[in-house]
Design an enzyme around this catalytic site. Structure first.
Site, PDB file in Angstrom:
ATOM      1  N   GLY A 190     -22.641 -41.147  30.304  1.00 28.23           N
ATOM      2  CA  GLY A 190     -23.392 -40.432  29.280  1.00 28.23           C
ATOM      3  C   GLY A 190     -24.867 -40.409  29.623  1.00 28.23           C
ATOM      4  N   ALA A 191     -25.376 -39.221  29.986  1.00 29.99           N
ATOM      5  CA  ALA A 191     -26.808 -39.086  30.290  1.00 29.99           C
ATOM      6  C   ALA A 191     -27.538 -38.555  29.064  1.00 29.99           C
ATOM      7  CB  ALA A 191     -27.021 -38.163  31.486  1.00 29.99           C
ATOM      8  N   GLU A 213     -22.450 -38.013  33.781  1.00 25.79           N
ATOM      9  CA  GLU A 213     -22.534 -37.168  32.572  1.00 25.79           C
ATOM     10  C   GLU A 213     -21.416 -36.123  32.601  1.00 25.79           C
ATOM     11  OE1 GLU A 213     -24.224 -36.764  29.618  1.00 25.79           O
ATOM     12  OE2 GLU A 213     -23.094 -34.912  29.395  1.00 25.79           O
ATOM     13  N   ASP A 322     -27.329 -42.465   9.440  1.00 27.71           N
ATOM     14  CA  ASP A 322     -26.324 -42.209  10.478  1.00 27.71           C
ATOM     15  C   ASP A 322     -24.920 -42.022   9.914  1.00 27.71           C
ATOM     16  OD1 ASP A 322     -28.345 -42.561  12.326  1.00 27.71           O
ATOM     17  OD2 ASP A 322     -27.323 -44.116  13.474  1.00 27.71           O
ATOM     18  N   ALA A 330     -33.769 -42.850  13.275  1.00 32.28           N
ATOM     19  CA  ALA A 330     -34.271 -43.763  12.247  1.00 32.28           C
ATOM     20  C   ALA A 330     -35.159 -43.028  11.239  1.00 32.28           C
ATOM     21  CB  ALA A 330     -35.046 -44.896  12.909  1.00 32.28           C
ATOM     22  N   HIS A 454     -62.090 -34.634  23.847  1.00 34.16           N
ATOM     23  CA  HIS A 454     -62.072 -34.579  25.313  1.00 34.16           C
ATOM     24  C   HIS A 454     -62.561 -35.901  25.879  1.00 34.16           C
ATOM     25  CE1 HIS A 454     -62.401 -33.047  29.370  1.00 34.16           C
ATOM     26  NE2 HIS A 454     -63.587 -33.643  29.443  1.00 34.16           N
TER      27      HIS A 454
HETATM   28  P1  FAD Z   1     -28.267 -48.589  10.678  1.00 31.83           P
HETATM   29  O1  FAD Z   1     -29.582 -48.833  11.267  1.00 31.83           O
HETATM   30  O2  FAD Z   1     -27.072 -48.621  11.558  1.00 31.83           O
HETATM   31  O3  FAD Z   1     -28.101 -49.695   9.546  1.00 31.83           O
HETATM   32  C1  FAD Z   1     -26.923 -49.870   8.841  1.00 31.83           C
HETATM   33  C2  FAD Z   1     -26.903 -51.289   8.311  1.00 31.83           C
HETATM   34  O4  FAD Z   1     -25.846 -51.391   7.375  1.00 31.83           O
HETATM   35  C3  FAD Z   1     -26.641 -52.338   9.386  1.00 31.83           C
HETATM   36  O5  FAD Z   1     -27.511 -53.426   9.216  1.00 31.83           O
HETATM   37  C4  FAD Z   1     -25.211 -52.768   9.104  1.00 31.83           C
HETATM   38  O6  FAD Z   1     -24.938 -54.114   9.465  1.00 31.83           O
HETATM   39  C5  FAD Z   1     -25.157 -52.590   7.608  1.00 31.83           C
HETATM   40  N1  FAD Z   1     -23.808 -52.419   7.057  1.00 31.83           N
HETATM   41  C6  FAD Z   1     -22.831 -51.599   7.495  1.00 31.83           C
HETATM   42  N2  FAD Z   1     -21.756 -51.669   6.684  1.00 31.83           N
HETATM   43  C7  FAD Z   1     -22.078 -52.560   5.713  1.00 31.83           C
HETATM   44  C8  FAD Z   1     -21.407 -53.035   4.591  1.00 31.83           C
HETATM   45  N3  FAD Z   1     -20.186 -52.613   4.259  1.00 31.83           N
HETATM   46  N4  FAD Z   1     -22.022 -53.959   3.811  1.00 31.83           N
HETATM   47  C9  FAD Z   1     -23.277 -54.404   4.123  1.00 31.83           C
HETATM   48  N5  FAD Z   1     -23.967 -53.967   5.172  1.00 31.83           N
HETATM   49  C10 FAD Z   1     -23.382 -53.050   5.949  1.00 31.83           C
HETATM   50  N6  FAD Z   1     -33.708 -43.699  16.515  1.00 31.83           N
HETATM   51  C11 FAD Z   1     -34.995 -43.294  16.536  1.00 31.83           C
HETATM   52  O7  FAD Z   1     -35.408 -42.571  15.628  1.00 31.83           O
HETATM   53  N7  FAD Z   1     -35.848 -43.687  17.523  1.00 31.83           N
HETATM   54  C12 FAD Z   1     -35.441 -44.481  18.537  1.00 31.83           C
HETATM   55  O8  FAD Z   1     -36.245 -44.815  19.422  1.00 31.83           O
HETATM   56  C13 FAD Z   1     -34.100 -44.913  18.552  1.00 31.83           C
HETATM   57  N8  FAD Z   1     -33.665 -45.711  19.545  1.00 31.83           N
HETATM   58  C14 FAD Z   1     -32.367 -46.124  19.522  1.00 31.83           C
HETATM   59  C15 FAD Z   1     -31.925 -46.921  20.572  1.00 31.83           C
HETATM   60  C16 FAD Z   1     -30.617 -47.352  20.601  1.00 31.83           C
HETATM   61  C17 FAD Z   1     -30.149 -48.221  21.751  1.00 31.83           C
HETATM   62  C18 FAD Z   1     -29.732 -47.007  19.539  1.00 31.83           C
HETATM   63  C19 FAD Z   1     -28.322 -47.494  19.521  1.00 31.83           C
HETATM   64  C20 FAD Z   1     -30.169 -46.210  18.498  1.00 31.83           C
HETATM   65  C21 FAD Z   1     -31.487 -45.760  18.476  1.00 31.83           C
HETATM   66  N9  FAD Z   1     -31.959 -44.931  17.470  1.00 31.83           N
HETATM   67  C22 FAD Z   1     -33.249 -44.502  17.497  1.00 31.83           C
HETATM   68  C23 FAD Z   1     -31.102 -44.510  16.353  1.00 31.83           C
HETATM   69  C24 FAD Z   1     -31.385 -45.379  15.104  1.00 31.83           C
HETATM   70  O9  FAD Z   1     -31.204 -46.733  15.440  1.00 31.83           O
HETATM   71  C25 FAD Z   1     -30.464 -44.975  13.977  1.00 31.83           C
HETATM   72  O10 FAD Z   1     -30.548 -43.587  13.752  1.00 31.83           O
HETATM   73  C26 FAD Z   1     -30.846 -45.708  12.695  1.00 31.83           C
HETATM   74  O11 FAD Z   1     -30.769 -47.100  12.873  1.00 31.83           O
HETATM   75  C27 FAD Z   1     -29.952 -45.275  11.548  1.00 31.83           C
HETATM   76  O12 FAD Z   1     -30.330 -45.959  10.404  1.00 31.83           O
HETATM   77  P2  FAD Z   1     -29.280 -46.265   9.236  1.00 31.83           P
HETATM   78  O13 FAD Z   1     -30.040 -46.997   8.196  1.00 31.83           O
HETATM   79  O14 FAD Z   1     -28.573 -45.035   8.880  1.00 31.83           O
HETATM   80  O15 FAD Z   1     -28.184 -47.222   9.891  1.00 31.83           O
HETATM   81  P1  NAI Z   2     -26.137 -38.885  23.045  1.00 30.94           P
HETATM   82  O1  NAI Z   2     -25.399 -37.990  22.147  1.00 30.94           O
HETATM   83  O2  NAI Z   2     -27.605 -38.811  23.107  1.00 30.94           O
HETATM   84  O3  NAI Z   2     -25.612 -38.717  24.532  1.00 30.94           O
HETATM   85  C1  NAI Z   2     -24.267 -38.882  24.865  1.00 30.94           C
HETATM   86  C2  NAI Z   2     -24.030 -38.208  26.201  1.00 30.94           C
HETATM   87  O4  NAI Z   2     -22.758 -38.596  26.654  1.00 30.94           O
HETATM   88  C3  NAI Z   2     -24.046 -36.691  26.116  1.00 30.94           C
HETATM   89  O5  NAI Z   2     -24.860 -36.166  27.117  1.00 30.94           O
HETATM   90  C4  NAI Z   2     -22.587 -36.326  26.278  1.00 30.94           C
HETATM   91  O6  NAI Z   2     -22.408 -35.081  26.900  1.00 30.94           O
HETATM   92  C5  NAI Z   2     -22.101 -37.455  27.154  1.00 30.94           C
HETATM   93  N1  NAI Z   2     -20.656 -37.708  27.054  1.00 30.94           N
HETATM   94  C6  NAI Z   2     -19.910 -37.735  25.928  1.00 30.94           C
HETATM   95  N2  NAI Z   2     -18.627 -38.041  26.232  1.00 30.94           N
HETATM   96  C7  NAI Z   2     -18.575 -38.210  27.586  1.00 30.94           C
HETATM   97  C8  NAI Z   2     -17.539 -38.548  28.487  1.00 30.94           C
HETATM   98  N3  NAI Z   2     -16.298 -38.777  28.070  1.00 30.94           N
HETATM   99  N4  NAI Z   2     -17.839 -38.624  29.797  1.00 30.94           N
HETATM  100  C9  NAI Z   2     -19.095 -38.411  30.253  1.00 30.94           C
HETATM  101  N5  NAI Z   2     -20.132 -38.081  29.426  1.00 30.94           N
HETATM  102  C10 NAI Z   2     -19.867 -37.993  28.108  1.00 30.94           C
HETATM  103  O7  NAI Z   2     -25.647 -40.367  22.627  1.00 30.94           O
HETATM  104  P2  NAI Z   2     -26.180 -41.795  23.030  1.00 30.94           P
HETATM  105  O8  NAI Z   2     -27.045 -41.734  24.223  1.00 30.94           O
HETATM  106  O9  NAI Z   2     -24.989 -42.668  23.020  1.00 30.94           O
HETATM  107  O10 NAI Z   2     -27.079 -42.164  21.803  1.00 30.94           O
HETATM  108  C11 NAI Z   2     -26.547 -42.099  20.492  1.00 30.94           C
HETATM  109  C12 NAI Z   2     -27.567 -41.640  19.542  1.00 30.94           C
HETATM  110  O11 NAI Z   2     -28.474 -42.694  19.245  1.00 30.94           O
HETATM  111  C13 NAI Z   2     -28.454 -40.505  20.025  1.00 30.94           C
HETATM  112  O12 NAI Z   2     -27.839 -39.261  19.903  1.00 30.94           O
HETATM  113  C14 NAI Z   2     -29.605 -40.633  19.102  1.00 30.94           C
HETATM  114  O13 NAI Z   2     -29.289 -40.023  17.891  1.00 30.94           O
HETATM  115  C15 NAI Z   2     -29.720 -42.134  18.920  1.00 30.94           C
HETATM  116  N6  NAI Z   2     -30.745 -42.645  19.824  1.00 30.94           N
HETATM  117  C16 NAI Z   2     -32.017 -42.199  19.675  1.00 30.94           C
HETATM  118  C17 NAI Z   2     -33.008 -42.631  20.501  1.00 30.94           C
HETATM  119  C18 NAI Z   2     -34.362 -42.079  20.347  1.00 30.94           C
HETATM  120  O14 NAI Z   2     -34.618 -41.441  19.345  1.00 30.94           O
HETATM  121  N7  NAI Z   2     -35.271 -42.290  21.296  1.00 30.94           N
HETATM  122  C19 NAI Z   2     -32.756 -43.610  21.562  1.00 30.94           C
HETATM  123  C20 NAI Z   2     -31.377 -43.971  21.666  1.00 30.94           C
HETATM  124  C21 NAI Z   2     -30.432 -43.514  20.797  1.00 30.94           C
END
Ligand code: FAD
Ligand code: NAI
Length: 475
Positions: A190-191, A213, A322, A330, A454
């Site tokens: 996944g890229a 990817e 989410d 976020a 600037h």
């Molecule tokens: P979450 O952050 O997933 O929070 C849900 C919470 O609910 C968790 O603490 C969970 O334990 C809790 N929960 C679940 N079920 C229950 C239950 N039944 N009872 C009690 N608690 C429960 N987004 C950005 O905008 N910028 C970024 O740079 C970015 N980087 C990311 C990097 C990575 C590696 C990943 C995986 C995601 C990244 N995201 C980024 C996406 C971002 O983390 C999510 O979009 C965001 O956290 C969603 O917020 P949320 O509150 O919907 O859910």
């Molecule tokens: P993603 O949706 O960004 O990328 C997944 C990639 O995997 C896609 O390019 C897709 O075509 C590829 N893919 C899917 N199935 C595949 C398969 N079977 N074989 C090969 N390639 C495949 O999802 P990702 O990177 O897992 O991140 C999840 C989400 O978390 C993001 O979409 C984003 O919403 C959030 N996130 C946001 C960040 C930020 O805002 N900087 C940083 C990291 C995550």
């Protein structure tokens, strides 16, 4: 009698904790339930974002970028480095401290705003008398009751069928952020956003990184002129990216993992790596929420069905972040949390989906807001386009980082800005101006007429706006 609240928020990630704080600010009695545990079993508020997402990934991106600069770029500035070393324990420890500060920050905000926090899993128990009973399963079991429920239970990493995460060799985002040593060879499937951010971290730290990817197009959702520029930069840095692959068998080996795949030419190949990160998207999480107990409707992909206002099919039950449709970001979750709290208070909370910025925190960074050229063309919308390369920007030259460009798209007739796409240093910060401009429905001429400091990278945004009218001053 169970404890009664006006609003109960299930989930303490950015969607949930922000909704709880806003609801408390509006005068409601508010509870927030979150189950995340830290290493000692205590609460770790902030959700995916704080614990295994935005925050730890950005901490490691920062550390690994310092390492790369010290190793490869300081010399350009006349700074010699000898004996450069990498202390992974310290780097991971710093990242963990940043996470902990954020966890504690949310707990502090709950106290400040008088949000009652329950550490445990929340699930629907019953609907009765215009309220909902929520079972809290933590150190103790108890039932609490709320007039309004906001579900913000987030998402989990999507698995490849037959290849569960063991977080030792087959890693989700969680394991990818916790490796204690740099793998010699790292594979990512996944890229997308995680693939590129995590791939960058570990490549900078010394791993040989290959990203596989499935789609034939690199970053298909990104404006393709920008995506091509980014692709060129990543390949030059040493990231191996194979597009259009089909993943076959994934097997554990003595060395790590072996991934069989077919490449875009149809050749059968194998990638042998020490560790494999699977980053193929995320799925809405309702595990243990018991939506069936009250008849809360989910869609075929497991997301909670909501309307444009985040209302579910049940009266006074809302869902944000989410766990519902829309980008998994976020700041999108936060905006929905605020809007729902305000709607509960009878106000007119609003989220503008057209102006939600995206950022990929690689180097160069990629950031955008609004529509891509491809989307405008598909919609048949007449547009004007202006680009400006950082190569012609004085600050970028002074920084020694001239990769990339700003691209602005504006309506052909009205000149309203329809999208801005940036690849380059600090794109994450530069995009904010463009979001404000689009929120106020500015024209490209508005940006072109505004005085920008600037030398600053933001001058490239002004120049891109001038380029829409074919009158750049510095290029
Ligand atoms: P979450 O952050 O997933 O929070 C849900 C919470 O609910 C968790 O603490 C969970 O334990 C809790 N929960 C679940 N079920 C229950 C239950 N039944 N009872 C009690 N608690 C429960 N987004 C950005 O905008 N910028 C970024 O740079 C970015 N980087 C990311 C990097 C990575 C590696 C990943 C995986 C995601 C990244 N995201 C980024 C996406 C971002 O983390 C999510 O979009 C965001 O956290 C969603 O917020 P949320 O509150 O919907 O859910
Ligand atoms: P993603 O949706 O960004 O990328 C997944 C990639 O995997 C896609 O390019 C897709 O075509 C590829 N893919 C899917 N199935 C595949 C398969 N079977 N074989 C090969 N390639 C495949 O999802 P990702 O990177 O897992 O991140 C999840 C989400 O978390 C993001 O979409 C984003 O919403 C959030 N996130 C946001 C960040 C930020 O805002 N900087 C940083 C990291 C995550």
């Amino acid at each position: 009698m169970s404890k009664q609240f006006d609003v109960i928020v299930i989930g303490g990630g950015p969607g949930g904790y922000i909704a709880a704080i806003r609801a408390a600010q509006l005068g409601f009695s508010v509870a927030c339930i979150d189950k995340w545990k830290n290493a000692k079993g205590g609460p770790a508020l902030g959700g995916t974002c704080t614990n295994v997402g935005c925050i730890p990934s950005k901490a490691l991106l920062q550390s690994s970028e310092h390492y790369e600069h010290a190793g490869h770029h300081f010399a350009d500035h006349g700074i010699g480095v000898t004996g450069l070393s990498l202390d992974m324990n310290k780097m991971m420890g710093r990242k963990n401290t940043v996470v902990k500060q954020n966890n504690e920050g949310v707990l502090y905000l709950f106290k400040k705003n008088k949000v009652t926090f329950f550490h445990g899993r929340g699930s629907f128990a019953a609907a009765r008398d215009g309220a909902y009973d929520i079972q809290v399963a933590g150190a103790a079991q108890e039932v609490i009751s709320g007039k309004h429920i906001i579900v913000a239970t987030g998402s989990n990493a999507r698995t490849l069928p037959g290849t569960p995460f063991d977080e030792e060799t087959v890693l989700s985002n969680d394991g990818a952020l916790r490796m204690t040593a740099v793998p010699k060879k790292l594979g990512l499937i996944g890229a997308g956003v995680i693939g590129l951010e995590m791939g960058s971290v570990w490549r900078r730290l010394g791993a040989e990184v290959t990203v596989l990817e499935g789609l034939p197009t690199f970053l298909g959702a990104v404006d393709q002129q920008i995506a091509k520029e980014a692709h060129k930069a990543f390949v030059k840095q040493g990231l191996k990216i194979e597009l259009g692959v089909k993943i076959g068998e994934i097997e554990h080996t003595d060395q790590g993992v072996s991934v069989a795949y077919t490449n875009a030419k149809g050749e059968a190949l194998t990638l042998d790596v020490d560790k494999l990160v699977i980053s193929i998207g995320r799925v809405a999480n309702t595990i243990g929420l018991a939506p069936e107990a009250v008849g809360l409707i989910l869609d075929e992909r497991g997301a909670i069905v909501v309307d444009a206002d985040c209302k579910t099919n049940l009266p006074n039950v809302w869902a944000v972040g989410d766990v519902v449709r829309g980008p998994m970001l976020a700041h999108k979750a936060e905006e929905e949390g605020v809007a729902v709290a305000e709607r509960i208070a009878g106000q007119h909370g609003h989220v503008n989906f057209n102006t939600i910025p995206w950022v990929i925190y690689t180097s160069p960074e990629i950031a955008w807001v609004g529509q891509t050229q491809e989307q405008l063309e598909a919609a048949g919308r007449a547009y004007k386009s202006g680009t400006f390369p950082f190569l012609a920007n004085g600050r970028a030259r002074a920084m020694g980082d001239t990769t990339g460009m700003v691209k602005m798209l504006a309506d052909a007739t009205t000149d309203e800005i329809l999208g801005v796409h940036i690849v380059g240093a600090m794109a994450s910060e530069l995009i904010a101006e463009c979001v404000v401009a689009m929120e106020f429905r500015a024209s490209s001429e508005d940006i072109a007429r505004i005085c920008h400091a600037h030398p600053s990278l933001s001058e490239a945004t002004k120049e891109a706006a001038l380029a829409v009218d074919k009158r750049t001053l510095n290029f």
